[in-house]
Write a protein that holds these residues in place. Structure first.
Motif, PDB file in Angstrom:
ATOM      1  N   PRO A 137      -1.931   0.223  -9.174  1.00 30.40           N
ATOM      2  CA  PRO A 137      -1.906   1.687  -9.230  1.00 30.40           C
ATOM      3  C   PRO A 137      -2.918   2.332  -8.285  1.00 30.40           C
ATOM      4  CG  PRO A 137      -3.144   0.851 -11.091  1.00 30.40           C
ATOM      5  CD  PRO A 137      -2.634  -0.354 -10.342  1.00 30.40           C
ATOM      6  N   LEU A 138      -2.626   2.273  -7.014  1.00 27.47           N
ATOM      7  CA  LEU A 138      -3.506   2.916  -6.044  1.00 27.47           C
ATOM      8  C   LEU A 138      -2.720   3.363  -4.834  1.00 27.47           C
ATOM      9  CD1 LEU A 138      -4.336   1.148  -3.243  1.00 27.47           C
ATOM     10  CD2 LEU A 138      -5.454  -0.279  -4.931  1.00 27.47           C
ATOM     11  N   ASP A 139      -3.239   4.377  -4.164  1.00 22.14           N
ATOM     12  CA  ASP A 139      -2.690   4.840  -2.889  1.00 22.14           C
ATOM     13  C   ASP A 139      -3.826   4.929  -1.880  1.00 22.14           C
ATOM     14  OD1 ASP A 139       0.032   5.311  -3.718  1.00 22.14           O
ATOM     15  OD2 ASP A 139      -0.717   7.060  -4.808  1.00 22.14           O
ATOM     16  N   VAL A 140      -3.555   4.476  -0.678  1.00 19.21           N
ATOM     17  CA  VAL A 140      -4.477   4.697   0.426  1.00 19.21           C
ATOM     18  C   VAL A 140      -4.168   6.083   0.983  1.00 19.21           C
ATOM     19  CG1 VAL A 140      -5.122   3.996   2.757  1.00 19.21           C
ATOM     20  CG2 VAL A 140      -4.756   2.265   0.981  1.00 19.21           C
ATOM     21  N   ILE A 141      -5.193   6.914   1.111  1.00 16.06           N
ATOM     22  CA  ILE A 141      -5.010   8.293   1.575  1.00 16.06           C
ATOM     23  C   ILE A 141      -5.787   8.479   2.873  1.00 16.06           C
ATOM     24  CG2 ILE A 141      -5.428  10.719   1.044  1.00 16.06           C
ATOM     25  CD1 ILE A 141      -5.133   9.933  -1.932  1.00 16.06           C
ATOM     26  N   ALA A 142      -5.073   8.896   3.897  1.00 14.23           N
ATOM     27  CA  ALA A 142      -5.674   9.124   5.206  1.00 14.23           C
ATOM     28  C   ALA A 142      -5.075  10.395   5.803  1.00 14.23           C
ATOM     29  CB  ALA A 142      -5.420   7.921   6.122  1.00 14.23           C
TER      30      ALA A 142
END
Length: 742
Positions: free
Chosen positions: A404-409
């Motif tokens: 349950p994670l998202d990389v945000i850029a």
């Protein structure tokens, strides 16, 4: 058959709520509302409300202006006191008349007498926002239990409160279902209950003061008349519903009241007035709407136009400042940024209220449940560097193991991949001293809207996105962690020569670290450094990263590879460097060694701002290959003989592990953290000066047997550092988990 589902917004205010609502509004003499009752009536009808009311504070003057209309019933929000606790609450009374209103005003100092009167007169009523403090009242467990004894209806959706409070208030109410539990509270407090049924029913209202969001939160009941609707309220036959709630409602309300205050004082510039009047719903000119939507580039619903305008204003103001620099345009830019940040402060206020409500709920054993999801924030993802590589590995593992994670850029492309959220840049500029690396800045409002969907935030980079995300996460009350991937203060000193700037940078880093729940660093050396710079030791955790031995391994070695692929005519042994070509990497030491061993080949893989300088200074046996990635990079490593890495500012040195996994003995600097991978004289050497680098490299170049021994030991060490296992352990720590779960 006629549809009998009736709807009404049961909590809203008009210009009759004319006292200041807080210390600042009191200071400037601004009332809580300027909204005309007829404007409220029309908007409620437009939004599908069956029946109409207004609940001004302790007055019915506003609703009386529209009381002649057939759908309207008279209501009021009263401030009522618990005399024994000096506590105040808001009670909403519905379907009253002027005589009843006068009677209720006289009873406000005693909630027991007040509610007894409502019951005796069979007046529908509800406790407004039960877990919200009225006039600095401390909400305690005993006070909530007295609510249970007195009120059959609770308002559990309030349009201006936090979006998670409903769950807490509903659970609290249901905790005391049944006469047995009510009787237990009677015994506990020696107070006779005024309840008429064994369960608490729910109501909802917008609590709007500006008129823009009325009718977007409502109560429903089966009813064919006002009387039937009020009877449903009395009998608890209601349900509640709402459009999305959040800081946007509070933003509209505060801004509309402030706008009306300035409008009444003639402070709105005439050139702006047609557009601001439309945004604040004072006018409905279709040409103004067309211009605004075109200018803002939005098709958002009308109630969202204010937020859309605030989201875009900073970029427009800064572009104007750059085009026409002046004191005036500077002031406009500062004002635009201040207005743009207003939603963050409003969201913070809501979260403070929500946290207080959660603490009260916890005293009853109610633990709020939040969907677990981590926002992994990075200013670099697609670029070629260690931090970006880590973020890509984390995203790949999240995809593989459904984490349950998202990389945000921030990125301007149209890349769409799972577990990756890309924000559009509002601004973009080159990094000082490193022009090829772009810093991209999203809008604060975009970031706020995104992060409120997460339960935790991890900051991987202290760049613009990382710093903004840190601020937003704090405003939202989200647990926040940080990884010290890069020694930016040391970089600052390398490029500027200013020890003062380096010292300030370390102090700012320490402030950031101490404000986080936990700080991760990839090496013991940097744990020690952070502690020396003022970071509290209990916050610092060392994490180790492994290496992909299926990609990087000696089997990728190819004879004649450099000649065939890059046109490099190899002579002697191949000494390799992989990494950024930048000043802080101490590549002059690499060139010193190349000059010391002219019969061997020295290869630099990577690119950066120092390349031009290297090209000028390098001897003939040094070759720069630029960026190389993937399988090709694996063959580069495996086809070399020794890995020379002189950087003195590494917090970990991932490329050292990749070289070891490829079977290369390594020579690294004794400064920074590179040496933590090296056992001196076993899998490599640790050097402390240019001469030391040359001497230890010479031993390896002159002794095939030593190279073979160290190669085997380097490979053994790298194979003990499994990439998946180490990264999964790291991810679970970021998620706040105690054990590895995949």
């Amino acid at each position: 058959m006629k549809n009998s589902l009736a709807k009404a917004d049961l909590h809203l205010h008009s210009k009759a709520s004319n006292l200041p609502g807080g210390w600042f509004s009191k200071l400037i003499g601004c009332p809580e509302s300027f909204t005309e009752p007829m404007e409220i009536y029309k908007r409620l009808k437009e939004r599908g409300m069956t029946y109409i009311t207004i609940t001004d504070h302790n007055t019915i003057d506003g609703v009386l202006e529209i009381a002649h209309l057939p759908e309207v019933f008279i209501s009021c929000e009263y401030t009522v006191e618990f005399p024994e606790e000096k506590a105040k609450v808001h009670v909403l009374a519905y379907g009253i008349d002027e005589k009843i209103h006068e009677d209720l005003k006289k009873l406000r100092e005693n909630v027991y007498e007040f509610v007894s009167y409502l019951k005796a007169k069979n007046i529908a009523h509800s406790l407004a926002h039960p877990l919200y403090s009225v006039q600095n009242t401390k909400i305690t467990k005993s006070l909530v239990e007295k609510f249970v004894l007195l009120f059959d209806n609770w308002e559990v959706i309030n349009g201006t409160r936090g979006e998670n409070i409903r769950e807490l208030e509903e659970k609290l109410a249901r905790l005391y279902e049944g006469w047995d539990k009510v009787h237990q509270l009677e015994e506990k407090y020696k107070i006779k209950s005024l309840r008429t049924r064994p369960y608490i029913s729910f109501t909802a209202g917008s609590d709007d003061h500006g008129g823009m969001d009325v009718g977007r939160t409502w109560t429903e009941a089966q009813a064919l008349s006002k009387e039937e609707f009020l009877q449903a309220l009395r009998e608890g036959r209601t349900s509640v519903n709402t459009e999305k709630i959040g800081y946007e409602r509070l933003l509209n309300m505060v801004a509309r009241v402030g706008y009306d205050f300035l409008l009444n004082k003639g402070k709105i510039p005439s050139a702006l007035k047609p557009f601001t009047d439309f945004i604040f719903m004072h006018s409905n000119n279709p040409m103004t709407e067309l211009f605004l939507r075109t200018f803002l580039g939005t098709s958002a619903e009308r109630h969202a136009l204010l937020k859309e305008a605030l989201d875009r204003v900073p970029k427009l103001a800064l572009e104007r400042l750059l085009k026409e620099p002046s004191t005036s345009t500077l002031g406009e830019s500062i004002l635009a940024l201040a207005l743009h940040s207003a939603p963050v402060f409003l969201a913070y206020g809501q979260k403070v209220e929500e946290k207080k409500a959660e603490e009260i709920a916890k005293s009853f054993g109610i633990i709020p449940k939040r969907k677990e999801r981590l926002a992994y924030i990075t200013d670099t993802h697609f670029e070629i560097n260690g931090v970006a590589r880590s973020s890509r590995i984390i995203r790949e593992l999240a995809q593989k193991y459904d984490l349950p994670l998202d990389v945000i850029a921030v990125w301007d492309g149209n890349v769409k991949e799972s577990n990756l959220v890309l924000l559009k840049p509002a601004f973009e500029f080159s990094t000082p001293f490193y022009e090829e690396f772009k810093l991209r800045v999203p809008t604060l409002i975009t970031l706020l809207d995104l992060l409120r969907n997460y339960s935790r935030v991890h900051i991987a980079t202290p760049g613009p996105l990382g710093i903004m995300a840190f601020g937003v996460a704090k405003a939202l009350g989200l647990p926040t962690t940080f990884t010290f991937h890069t020694d930016m203060p040391a970089y600052a000193y390398t490029y500027t020569g200013s020890p003062e700037l380096m010292d300030i940078s370390y102090k700012l880093t320490a402030l950031l670290c101490n404000a986080c729940e936990r700080v991760f660093t990839p090496s013991e050396a940097y744990k020690k450094l952070l502690k020396e710079k003022g970071v509290r030791e209990e916050k610092i955790k060392v994490f180790k990263r492994g290496v992909d031995t299926s990609l990087f391994n000696p089997s990728k070695k190819e004879e004649g590879f450099f000649q065939r692929k890059f046109g490099v005519q190899v002579k002697g042994n191949v000494v390799l460097y992989v990494g950024r070509v930048s000043k802080e990497k101490n590549l002059d030491a690499f060139l010193y060694c190349a000059k010391s061993f002219p019969e061997d080949t020295f290869i630099i893989v990577g690119d950066g701002p120092y390349r031009e300088e290297i090209e000028k200074k390098k001897p003939r046996n040094v070759y720069l290959l630029g960026y190389v990635t993937g399988e090709e990079l694996a063959r580069v490593y495996a086809s070399a003989d020794v890995f020379l890495f002189p950087s003195e500012t590494e917090t970990y040195g991932q490329v050292i592990l990749e070289a070891m996994a490829s079977g290369l003995p390594v020579v690294v600097s004794g400064k920074g953290a590179s040496h933590e991978h090296v056992e001196e004289g076993v899998n490599g050497f640790i050097a402390h000066s240019y001469e030391d680098f040359a001497e230890k490299l010479g031993r390896l170049l002159e002794s095939p047997r030593l190279r073979e021994f160290m190669s085997a030991e380097a490979l053994r060490y790298a194979q003990s550092m499994d990439l998946t296992e180490t990264y999964l352990d790291y991810i679970n720590k970021l998620l706040g988990r105690t054990g590895v779960r995949v």
